[in-house]
Design a protein around this motif. Sequence first.
Motif: not given
Length: 146
Positions: A70-72, A2-5, A62-63, A85-86
Motif C-alpha cells: 500500500w502507499d497510504f 495505482h496509489l493504494r489507500l 502511515d506512508i 509525519l515529520k
Amino acid sequence: MHLRLQISGPKGVGLFSPETLDELESMLGHKAIVLKEPQAQLGLGGVVNVFKTAQSLNMHLDIGDKDDSWDFLLLPYKPFDKSVLKIYKNEALWKIRRSHETFPRWSQMDYEDAVEFFNEISQVAGWPSTTGNPYGGGRENNSSLK
C-alpha cells in the motif's frame, strides 16, 4: 500503476482497501478531501488528498515504503500526529517527487500542495525541553547568561 489507500479497521482489526470515494467515506464516516486534479485511473490514492484528509479528520497516516503493498494507510483509531509525519518527511517527499516526475501520478497543483503540507508540518516543534528552554538546547542555549 495505482496509489493504494488502505484503512485499518476498528482498534486495528482488519485492513480494508476501498475502491471508490463513496466506499471510503462510508468507512470513515466523514467526507474525504479530494485532490485538486483527481486522477481516478490511478486508484483511490489518485483521487483523495490523504494528507489533508488525515489531518482534518484527526486520523493517523502511515506512508508505505517499497516493501509495503500500500502507499497510504489511515488509522482512524489513532490521532493525527504531525511529529510522526515529520520523521518521515524526506521519505514521503521522495516518494511524492518520484511519482510526480517519473510516473504522472500527481498533477503539478497536487504535487505542490503535498510539498506545502510537509513544509507546514516541518514547523512542528521538537521534543519539549526538560530545562524549560523553548529552543530545546537546555543550558547550552543560554551561554550568553554565563
